[in-house]
Design an enzyme around this catalytic site. Structure first.
Site, mmCIF file in Angstrom:
data_model
loop_
_atom_site.group_PDB
_atom_site.id
_atom_site.type_symbol
_atom_site.label_atom_id
_atom_site.label_comp_id
_atom_site.label_asym_id
_atom_site.label_seq_id
_atom_site.Cartn_x
_atom_site.Cartn_y
_atom_site.Cartn_z
ATOM 1 C CG HIS A 44 -2.021 1.125 1.309
ATOM 2 N ND1 HIS A 44 -3.180 0.969 1.882
ATOM 3 C CD2 HIS A 44 -1.948 2.323 0.583
ATOM 4 C CE1 HIS A 44 -3.917 2.228 1.791
ATOM 5 N NE2 HIS A 44 -3.035 2.969 0.945
ATOM 6 C CD GLU A 76 -3.752 -2.560 0.786
ATOM 7 O OE1 GLU A 76 -3.704 -2.364 1.852
ATOM 8 O OE2 GLU A 76 -4.801 -3.545 0.440
ATOM 9 C CG HIS A 200 -7.596 -4.100 8.675
ATOM 10 N ND1 HIS A 200 -6.825 -3.246 7.854
ATOM 11 C CD2 HIS A 200 -7.601 -3.468 9.667
ATOM 12 C CE1 HIS A 200 -6.591 -2.247 8.300
ATOM 13 N NE2 HIS A 200 -7.004 -2.344 9.627
#
Length: 250
Positions: A44, A76, A200
């Site tokens: 990310h 992401e 997550h």
């Protein structure tokens, strides 16, 4: 088929960035993860480069292309112009779009698909013209109507935000409630022909129940919990433990 494990390297990069030194080496740990059977790597790249740096991206893309051509690279981020330009240059196998403010510490909610549908449709079309698979970060709140709006963007998959489920690590009854909501959201996406990813605060403890409830779960992207376990068990053994938790014979 068991969910594929994508190892998120952000936490390792953040540890490296505490010093002006090249270790821990993100490429090295990505390679260890892939050698141990991880199906892909996730990054990310945030605008402030506080963990993954833009310079890491071509290195990791080359690692997969040169040594692990069957693996996937997942990038992401929030779909600002800089991030989209990075995706077009690096050509990851999958782009996961998240609604994060750049100042956020970590992703903590899914898209409001009603409010951001027009934005997402344009971005999805742009990425798909490059041949990239697109996944949208989605709240696992059991709302089928929201998933219908996600489908309307043209995205290939959703990624369930599993943070509320992971946060129930010491409350089994609450975890069951969150698991049911995630399952209902996943069922809605699956019924519409969308793939379902998850990510997550997933751990070797809470992954098996998620995998049982969502047997068509395509991929899980895991960074924090996996990196924490790697401090104890080493990267290779930790990857094997998470693959086993996904239901994969190891």
């Amino acid at each position: 088929m068991p969910a594929k494990l994508s190892v998120n390297l952000n936490a390792i990069a953040m540890l490296r960035n505490r010093r002006d030194l090249p270790w821990p080496d993100v490429r090295h740990f990505g390679r260890l993860a892939l050698l141990a059977g991880a199906h892909g790597l996730t990054v990310h790249p945030r605008p402030d480069q506080r963990h993954i740096r833009f310079s890491d991206l071509p290195v990791l893309r080359a690692l997969i292309d040169d040594e692990f051509p069957g693996a996937e690279f997942n990038m992401e981020g929030y779909p600002g112009e800089d991030f989209l330009a990075l995706c077009e240059a690096i050509e990851p196998d999958q782009v996961t779009l998240v609604p994060d403010d750049p100042a956020q510490a970590t992703s903590d909610h899914g898209w409001d698909f009603a409010a951001h549908g027009d934005l997402l449709r344009g971005v999805v079309q742009r990425l798909k013209r490059k041949g990239l698979r697109v996944s949208l970060f989605a709240d696992g709140d059991g709302e089928a109507g929201a998933i219908e709006k996600a489908k309307a963007t043209g995205a290939d998959r959703i990624e369930l935000y599993t943070g509320p489920y992971g946060g129930c690590y010491d409350a089994p009854e609450k975890a069951e409630v969150q698991l049911d909501l995630l399952g209902r959201t996943a069922d809605a996406a699956h019924a519409l022909g969308m793939g379902v990813n998850g990510g997550h605060d997933l751990t070797v403890t809470n992954l098996p129940a998620l995998a049982r409830r969502i047997p068509y779960l395509a991929e899980v992207s895991i960074g924090h919990g996996l990196t924490a376990d790697a401090l104890e068990f080493g990267m290779a053994e930790t990857v094997r433990r998470f693959r086993h938790a996904c239901g994969e014979p190891v």
